[in-house]
Design a protein around this motif. Sequence first.
Motif, PDB file in Angstrom:
ATOM      1  N   GLN A  55       2.611 -10.171  17.259  1.00  0.00           N
ATOM      2  CA  GLN A  55       3.751 -10.139  16.415  1.00  0.00           C
ATOM      3  C   GLN A  55       4.261 -10.490  15.515  1.00  0.00           C
ATOM      4  N   PRO A  56       4.365  -9.286  14.213  1.00  0.00           N
ATOM      5  CA  PRO A  56       4.251  -9.464  12.838  1.00  0.00           C
ATOM      6  C   PRO A  56       5.572 -11.035  11.822  1.00  0.00           C
ATOM      7  N   PRO A  57       5.013 -11.992  11.472  1.00  0.00           N
ATOM      8  CA  PRO A  57       6.156 -12.895  10.671  1.00  0.00           C
ATOM      9  C   PRO A  57       7.322 -12.258  11.114  1.00  0.00           C
ATOM     10  N   ALA A  58       8.321 -13.376  10.972  1.00  0.00           N
ATOM     11  CA  ALA A  58       9.584 -13.007  11.497  1.00  0.00           C
ATOM     12  C   ALA A  58       9.942 -12.605  10.007  1.00  0.00           C
ATOM     13  N   ASP A  59       9.498 -12.492   8.799  1.00  0.00           N
ATOM     14  CA  ASP A  59       9.773 -12.236   7.706  1.00  0.00           C
ATOM     15  C   ASP A  59       9.874 -11.077   6.651  1.00  0.00           C
ATOM     16  N   PHE A  60       8.744 -10.937   7.486  1.00  0.00           N
ATOM     17  CA  PHE A  60       7.638  -9.760   7.133  1.00  0.00           C
ATOM     18  C   PHE A  60       8.187  -8.589   6.233  1.00  0.00           C
ATOM     19  N   GLY A  61      10.245  -8.912   6.893  1.00  0.00           N
ATOM     20  CA  GLY A  61      10.095  -7.229   5.610  1.00  0.00           C
ATOM     21  C   GLY A  61      10.524  -7.887   4.502  1.00  0.00           C
ATOM     22  N   ALA A  62      10.441  -9.364   3.877  1.00  0.00           N
ATOM     23  CA  ALA A  62      10.575  -9.439   1.895  1.00  0.00           C
ATOM     24  C   ALA A  62       9.400  -9.306   1.455  1.00  0.00           C
ATOM     25  N   GLU A  63       8.662  -8.042   2.184  1.00  0.00           N
ATOM     26  CA  GLU A  63       7.892  -8.263   1.568  1.00  0.00           C
ATOM     27  C   GLU A  63       8.141  -6.750   0.544  1.00  0.00           C
ATOM     28  N   MET A  64       8.893  -5.876   1.907  1.00  0.00           N
ATOM     29  CA  MET A  64       9.604  -4.499   1.417  1.00  0.00           C
ATOM     30  C   MET A  64      10.682  -4.722   0.663  1.00  0.00           C
ATOM     31  N   MET A  65      11.812  -6.015   0.667  1.00  0.00           N
ATOM     32  CA  MET A  65      12.756  -6.057   0.035  1.00  0.00           C
ATOM     33  C   MET A  65      12.340  -6.376  -1.531  1.00  0.00           C
ATOM     34  N   ALA A  66      11.213  -7.474  -2.217  1.00  0.00           N
ATOM     35  CA  ALA A  66      10.610  -7.512  -2.713  1.00  0.00           C
ATOM     36  C   ALA A  66      10.253  -6.509  -3.549  1.00  0.00           C
ATOM     37  N   ALA A  67      10.272  -4.998  -3.292  1.00  0.00           N
ATOM     38  CA  ALA A  67       9.886  -3.985  -4.136  1.00  0.00           C
ATOM     39  C   ALA A  67      10.662  -3.041  -3.776  1.00  0.00           C
ATOM     40  N   ARG A 108       0.618  -1.110   0.423  1.00  0.00           N
ATOM     41  CA  ARG A 108      -0.161  -0.192  -0.126  1.00  0.00           C
ATOM     42  C   ARG A 108       0.340   1.614   0.181  1.00  0.00           C
ATOM     43  N   LEU A 109       2.026   1.247  -0.763  1.00  0.00           N
ATOM     44  CA  LEU A 109       3.260   2.399   0.315  1.00  0.00           C
ATOM     45  C   LEU A 109       3.680   2.715  -1.188  1.00  0.00           C
ATOM     46  N   ASN A 110       3.940   4.109  -1.396  1.00  0.00           N
ATOM     47  CA  ASN A 110       4.288   4.921  -2.769  1.00  0.00           C
ATOM     48  C   ASN A 110       5.985   4.459  -2.671  1.00  0.00           C
ATOM     49  N   PRO A 111       6.004   4.975  -4.012  1.00  0.00           N
ATOM     50  CA  PRO A 111       7.457   4.689  -4.071  1.00  0.00           C
ATOM     51  C   PRO A 111       8.125   5.673  -2.551  1.00  0.00           C
TER      52      PRO A 111
END
Length: 320
Positions: free
Chosen positions: A239-251, A223-226
Motif C-alpha cells: 500500500q502507498p503511504p496514507a498521505d500519498f495524495g498530498a503530492e498531487m494536491m501540492a501541484a 513525473r506527470l505533465n499538466p
Amino acid sequence: MKAIAIQEFGAPEGLAVVELPDPAAAAGEVLVAVEAIGVGGVDALVRRGTVASHGLSEGHIPGSEVAGTVAAVGDGVDAAWVGRRVWAFTGLGGGYVERAVVPVERIFPLPAKLQAADAVALGGSGVVAHFGLARARFAAGESVLVRGAAGSIGIMAVQLAARGGAGAVAVTTSSAERGERLRKLGATHVLNRSGEGGEDAPAGYDVVFDIVAGADMPALFSRLNPNGRLVAVGIVGGQPPADFGAEMMAAFRKSMSFATFSADTVPAAQREAVRGEQFAEAARGELHTWVHELMPLEEAVSAHRKMDAGEVFGRIVLTP
C-alpha cells in the motif's frame, strides 16, 4: 489429487503440497483438467495474507487463473464443453490444483494455436492492461510511463500503448537486459526502478501506469505533465503511504488526477470481448506473451521465492 495450500500466511515456505479428494462439477460448473497455472502478483498478496480481509484462512488454495481441458460438466451446463480447451478464472483461489472446478461463466475457449502456458500469461493480464489504459484515458500521441513493466501486466501495457500510437513508452525495470526485451515489445525509453536514466526520456508523462504502488508511489506525481493521469492497477509493492495524495494536491495547478483500476468493475461481456480478441492476436503472433519458466506444481515454493526476489520477467507457469 495434488494441490498447493497455504499452511501459514507470509513467506513462500508457508506453501505446502497436499492431497485432496478429486473434485466433481456441481450444477452450473465445469471440471477442468489443468495443464497450466499462472503464478501472479495477486497470488503473492494472497499468500502473504494481504487480502485476509476477504475471509481467507489457512488451508486456502491460491491461484487465480488456469488453462486446460474440460473433463466433465455439472447439471445445466452444455455437454459440448467436454473436451474443449479453455482458460478459466478461479478468483482469489482454487487454481494451484491438478483439477479445478469453475463456474461455467468463468471459462473461455482457447484458439487451437494458443498454448495453455501462454493463455495464463495473457488471460488476466491483457484485460487489466487494456482497460487500465482506457481508465487513464490514454490517446494516441501521448507519452506513457509503465512502472513495473517486467511483469505480465506491464508487458501487455507496453505493447498496447505502443500499438495505440503512444508518442513515447518509457518503462521502469531492474536491468539493461530486461530493458532490451521491453524495447523489442515497444518500449522507447528504459529507466531504472527509481524512474531515472533513459537517454532523451521525457521529463514528464501524460499517463503513468503503475503496477507497483508502495512507499515510492507519491513521487510519481512529479513525473506527470499538466492534466496527467496516474492509474494504479496493482499493489505488488504494498500500500502507498496514507498521505500519498498530498503530492498531487501540492501541484494543484497542474490539474493532475489519480485513479485505481480493477477489472472487477468492467462488465463481464466487455471483458470477454477483449479477452477473445487478445487470445486470437496471441495465437496469430500479433501479441506477445512471456513465460519466464515452466515449473512443476510441487515447486510452487520455489516459484514464489523467485517472484518475491524480483527474478521473474513475464510469468512463471506451474504445470501439474
